[in-house]
Design a protein around this motif. Structure first.
Motif, PDB file in Angstrom:
ATOM      1  N   UNK A 129       0.855  -1.185   0.000  1.00 51.57           N
ATOM      2  CA  UNK A 129       0.000   0.000   0.000  1.00 51.57           C
ATOM      3  C   UNK A 129       0.891   1.235   0.000  1.00 51.57           C
ATOM      4  N   UNK A 130       0.768   2.039  -1.037  1.00 45.76           N
ATOM      5  CA  UNK A 130       1.511   3.292  -1.161  1.00 45.76           C
ATOM      6  C   UNK A 130       3.019   3.092  -0.988  1.00 45.76           C
TER       7      UNK A 130
ATOM      8  N   UNK B  36       2.975  -4.516   3.750  1.00 44.27           N
ATOM      9  CA  UNK B  36       2.430  -4.985   5.018  1.00 44.27           C
ATOM     10  C   UNK B  36       2.371  -6.504   4.991  1.00 44.27           C
ATOM     11  N   UNK B  37       2.972  -7.117   5.996  1.00 45.36           N
ATOM     12  CA  UNK B  37       2.997  -8.578   6.066  1.00 45.36           C
ATOM     13  C   UNK B  37       1.981  -9.032   7.104  1.00 45.36           C
ATOM     14  N   UNK B  38       1.009  -9.814   6.675  1.00 52.45           N
ATOM     15  CA  UNK B  38      -0.024 -10.328   7.573  1.00 52.45           C
ATOM     16  C   UNK B  38       0.000 -11.849   7.523  1.00 52.45           C
TER      17      UNK B  38
END
Length: 72
Positions: free
Chosen positions: A35-36, A40-42
């Protein structure tokens, strides 16, 4: 056909099924989103550990199946 060869073949087939489930479990519990310009690691570590354990167990069962079928 001998009983040991049948058991060995069943172990090999079972190991392939376990490997499939383990691979799916690892891949489903790993997600990342960008994102942008930020990633992000989920990921779910416990789910990944369970998947790796399934893969390891499938490897052990596969080797056992190979040993059983090749045993004279």
């Amino acid at each position: 056909m001998k009983t040991t060869k049948i058991i060995g073949i069943l172990l090999i087939i079972g190991s392939l099924v376990l490997g499939y489930f383990g691979f799916n479990k690892v891949s489903k519990n790993n997600a990342s989103v960008e994102v942008l310009g930020l990633e992000l690691d989920a990921s779910n570590k416990s789910g990944k550990e369970q998947g790796y354990m399934l893969l390891g167990f499938s490897l052990v069962v596969f080797v056992g199946g190979l040993y059983t079928t090749s045993k004279r």
